[in-house]
Scaffold this motif. Structure first.
Motif, PDB file in Angstrom:
ATOM      1  N   SER A   1      -3.025   1.413  28.552  1.00 46.63           N
ATOM      2  CA  SER A   1      -3.685   2.435  27.743  1.00 46.63           C
ATOM      3  C   SER A   1      -2.645   3.358  27.134  1.00 46.63           C
ATOM      4  N   ALA A   2      -2.667   3.462  25.812  1.00 40.03           N
ATOM      5  CA  ALA A   2      -1.661   4.239  25.081  1.00 40.03           C
ATOM      6  C   ALA A   2      -1.997   4.177  23.602  1.00 40.03           C
ATOM      7  N   VAL A   3      -1.241   4.925  22.827  1.00 37.96           N
ATOM      8  CA  VAL A   3      -1.292   4.761  21.375  1.00 37.96           C
ATOM      9  C   VAL A   3      -0.148   3.841  20.975  1.00 37.96           C
ATOM     10  N   TYR A   4      -0.459   2.843  20.180  1.00 41.54           N
ATOM     11  CA  TYR A   4       0.551   1.908  19.710  1.00 41.54           C
ATOM     12  C   TYR A   4       0.852   2.227  18.255  1.00 41.54           C
ATOM     13  N   LEU A   5       2.090   2.627  18.023  1.00 37.66           N
ATOM     14  CA  LEU A   5       2.524   3.050  16.698  1.00 37.66           C
ATOM     15  C   LEU A   5       3.325   1.949  16.028  1.00 37.66           C
ATOM     16  N   CYS A   6       3.049   1.757  14.770  1.00 38.45           N
ATOM     17  CA  CYS A   6       3.829   0.840  13.952  1.00 38.45           C
ATOM     18  C   CYS A   6       4.584   1.663  12.914  1.00 38.45           C
ATOM     19  N   ALA A   7       5.802   1.257  12.614  1.00 36.64           N
ATOM     20  CA  ALA A   7       6.595   1.946  11.604  1.00 36.64           C
ATOM     21  C   ALA A   7       7.342   0.921  10.775  1.00 36.64           C
ATOM     22  N   SER A   8       7.564   1.238   9.521  1.00 36.74           N
ATOM     23  CA  SER A   8       8.353   0.351   8.674  1.00 36.74           C
ATOM     24  C   SER A   8       9.488   1.129   8.020  1.00 36.74           C
ATOM     25  N   SER A   9      10.476   0.390   7.562  1.00 31.41           N
ATOM     26  CA  SER A   9      11.677   1.025   7.023  1.00 31.41           C
ATOM     27  C   SER A   9      12.340   0.107   6.006  1.00 31.41           C
ATOM     28  N   LEU A  10      13.039   0.750   5.076  1.00 29.83           N
ATOM     29  CA  LEU A  10      13.859  -0.019   4.125  1.00 29.83           C
ATOM     30  C   LEU A  10      15.207  -0.367   4.730  1.00 29.83           C
TER      31      LEU A  10
ATOM     32  N   GLY B   1       0.823  -1.202   0.000  1.00 29.66           N
ATOM     33  CA  GLY B   1       0.000   0.000   0.000  1.00 29.66           C
ATOM     34  C   GLY B   1       0.857   1.252   0.000  1.00 29.66           C
ATOM     35  N   ALA B   2       0.200   2.380  -0.035  1.00 27.30           N
ATOM     36  CA  ALA B   2       0.896   3.645  -0.138  1.00 27.30           C
ATOM     37  C   ALA B   2       1.583   4.016   1.166  1.00 27.30           C
ATOM     38  N   GLY B   3       1.002   3.610   2.277  1.00 24.65           N
ATOM     39  CA  GLY B   3       1.571   3.966   3.567  1.00 24.65           C
ATOM     40  C   GLY B   3       1.386   2.824   4.540  1.00 24.65           C
ATOM     41  N   VAL B   4       1.847   3.056   5.777  1.00 28.64           N
ATOM     42  CA  VAL B   4       1.665   2.063   6.834  1.00 28.64           C
ATOM     43  C   VAL B   4       0.224   2.150   7.346  1.00 28.64           C
ATOM     44  N   SER B   5      -0.434   1.020   7.386  1.00 23.88           N
ATOM     45  CA  SER B   5      -1.832   0.985   7.797  1.00 23.88           C
ATOM     46  C   SER B   5      -1.967   0.219   9.105  1.00 23.88           C
TER      47      SER B   5
ATOM     48  N   THR C   1      17.205   2.196   5.928  1.00 19.87           N
ATOM     49  CA  THR C   1      18.087   3.346   5.707  1.00 19.87           C
ATOM     50  C   THR C   1      18.066   4.317   6.878  1.00 19.87           C
ATOM     51  N   GLY C   2      17.365   3.955   7.939  1.00 21.61           N
ATOM     52  CA  GLY C   2      17.280   4.830   9.101  1.00 21.61           C
ATOM     53  C   GLY C   2      15.946   5.531   9.215  1.00 21.61           C
ATOM     54  N   GLU C   3      15.404   6.018   8.103  1.00 20.97           N
ATOM     55  CA  GLU C   3      14.120   6.731   8.163  1.00 20.97           C
ATOM     56  C   GLU C   3      12.980   5.746   8.380  1.00 20.97           C
ATOM     57  N   LEU C   4      12.131   6.047   9.340  1.00 19.30           N
ATOM     58  CA  LEU C   4      10.957   5.233   9.625  1.00 19.30           C
ATOM     59  C   LEU C   4       9.705   5.928   9.110  1.00 19.30           C
ATOM     60  N   PHE C   5       8.795   5.135   8.563  1.00 16.37           N
ATOM     61  CA  PHE C   5       7.500   5.623   8.094  1.00 16.37           C
ATOM     62  C   PHE C   5       6.447   5.074   9.045  1.00 16.37           C
ATOM     63  N   PHE C   6       5.670   5.975   9.617  1.00 15.04           N
ATOM     64  CA  PHE C   6       4.742   5.599  10.671  1.00 15.04           C
ATOM     65  C   PHE C   6       3.308   5.481  10.177  1.00 15.04           C
ATOM     66  N   GLY C   7       2.563   4.593  10.830  1.00 12.42           N
ATOM     67  CA  GLY C   7       1.129   4.546  10.670  1.00 12.42           C
ATOM     68  C   GLY C   7       0.469   5.563  11.581  1.00 12.42           C
ATOM     69  N   GLU C   8      -0.863   5.618  11.540  1.00 16.05           N
ATOM     70  CA  GLU C   8      -1.591   6.590  12.363  1.00 16.05           C
ATOM     71  C   GLU C   8      -1.758   6.127  13.798  1.00 16.05           C
ATOM     72  N   GLY C   9      -1.445   4.890  14.052  1.00 17.05           N
ATOM     73  CA  GLY C   9      -1.495   4.398  15.419  1.00 17.05           C
ATOM     74  C   GLY C   9      -2.825   3.768  15.779  1.00 17.05           C
ATOM     75  N   SER C  10      -2.786   2.951  16.810  1.00 18.84           N
ATOM     76  CA  SER C  10      -3.993   2.359  17.394  1.00 18.84           C
ATOM     77  C   SER C  10      -4.088   2.848  18.832  1.00 18.84           C
ATOM     78  N   ARG C  11      -5.174   3.563  19.126  1.00 19.63           N
ATOM     79  CA  ARG C  11      -5.344   4.080  20.490  1.00 19.63           C
ATOM     80  C   ARG C  11      -6.089   3.049  21.309  1.00 19.63           C
ATOM     81  N   LEU C  12      -5.435   2.532  22.332  1.00 18.67           N
ATOM     82  CA  LEU C  12      -6.038   1.537  23.227  1.00 18.67           C
ATOM     83  C   LEU C  12      -6.407   2.200  24.541  1.00 18.67           C
ATOM     84  N   THR C  13      -7.651   2.017  24.923  1.00 22.38           N
ATOM     85  CA  THR C  13      -8.126   2.480  26.225  1.00 22.38           C
ATOM     86  C   THR C  13      -8.608   1.272  27.006  1.00 22.38           C
ATOM     87  N   VAL C  14      -8.026   1.068  28.167  1.00 18.14           N
ATOM     88  CA  VAL C  14      -8.411  -0.052  29.021  1.00 18.14           C
ATOM     89  C   VAL C  14      -9.193   0.491  30.210  1.00 18.14           C
ATOM     90  N   LEU C  15     -10.425   0.020  30.345  1.00 18.44           N
ATOM     91  CA  LEU C  15     -11.294   0.528  31.415  1.00 18.44           C
ATOM     92  C   LEU C  15     -11.179  -0.328  32.674  1.00 18.44           C
TER      93      LEU C  15
END
Lengths: 112, 116
Positions: free
Chosen positions: A87-96, A1-5, A98-112
């Motif tokens: 409870s936090a935002v969990y971010l995923c990133a991918s890379s070739l 895809g075009a970006g990290v999902s 080369t050092g630069e990471l491309f991030f997704g929008e994250g998954s916000r987890l709320t634990v009640l």
């Protein structure tokens, strides 16, 4: 895809429930990272994959956290018996690699 | 272990003015990358600018430039002609080039507000 999902974008869980967060990296990116970002804080490293191999899991906060990337593409972060401190935002990133990471929008987890 | 320190939790700037965000880091390595990432309220982290440690010339990307002082281990970000869309969290980050398996290490961030 075009970006990290990432999915789901938002997840509310009751304490004690198990959750699974999915990451679809950019096609062809061999490196995949998971980060945890608490509110108002910088991302904290959890774990890292190169293709299907999990090369570093030193950041996983407890044995309730488990990540996999069985075919070297999609990755899943699983949290068992969730606690409020998860409870936090969990971010995923991918890379070739080369050092630069491309991030997704994250998954916000709320634990009640 | 590498650490990244951002000493300004929050900053504000008037639209069209210039603002500088500070970052210092600690490492014993000589070969590394430094980055500034922007995280708008929508949460997706976007690369603003990167600097390779072996390059003496400061990186620039349009209105964004860095002041890289390797001996002082300082890596500040200057935003010129600030725009409302620059409002975001800004994170300074470090990664070693000596091993392909090291993660990106982030600072705690600076919240920048651009005021009309």
């Amino acid at each position: 895809g075009a970006g990290v999902s990432q999915s789901p974008r938002y997840k509310v869980a009751k304490r004690g429930q198990d959750v699974a967060l999915r990451c679809d990296p950019i096609s062809g990116h061999v490196s995949l990272f998971w980060y945890q970002q608490a509110l108002g804080q910088g991302p904290e490293f959890l774990t890292y994959f190169q293709n299907e191999a999990q090369l570093d899991k030193s950041g996983l906060p407890s044995d309730r956290f488990f990540a996999e990337r069985p075919e070297g593409s999609v990755s899943t972060l699983k949290i068992q018996r969730t606690q409020q401190e998860d409870s936090a935002v969990y971010l995923c990133a991918s890379s070739l690699g080369t050092g630069e990471l491309f991030f997704g929008e994250g998954s916000r987890l709320t634990v009640l | 272990a590498q650490t990244v320190t951002q000493s300004q939790p929050e900053m504000s700037v008037q639209e069209a003015e210039t603002v500088t965000l500070s970052c210092t880091y600690d490492t014993s390595e000589n070969n590394y990358y430094l980055f500034w990432y922007k995280q708008p309220p929508s949460r997706q982290m976007i690369l603003v600018i990167r600097q390779e440690a072996y390059k003496q010339q400061n990186a620039t990307e349009n209105r964004f430039s860095v002041n890289f002082q390797k001996a002082a281990k300082s890596f500040s970000l200057k935003i010129s002609d600030s725009q409302l869309g620059d409002t975001a969290m800004y994170f300074c980050a470090f990664i070693s080039r000596n091993s392909g398996n090291t993660p990106l290490v982030f600072g705690k961030g600076t919240r920048l507000s651009v005021i009309a």
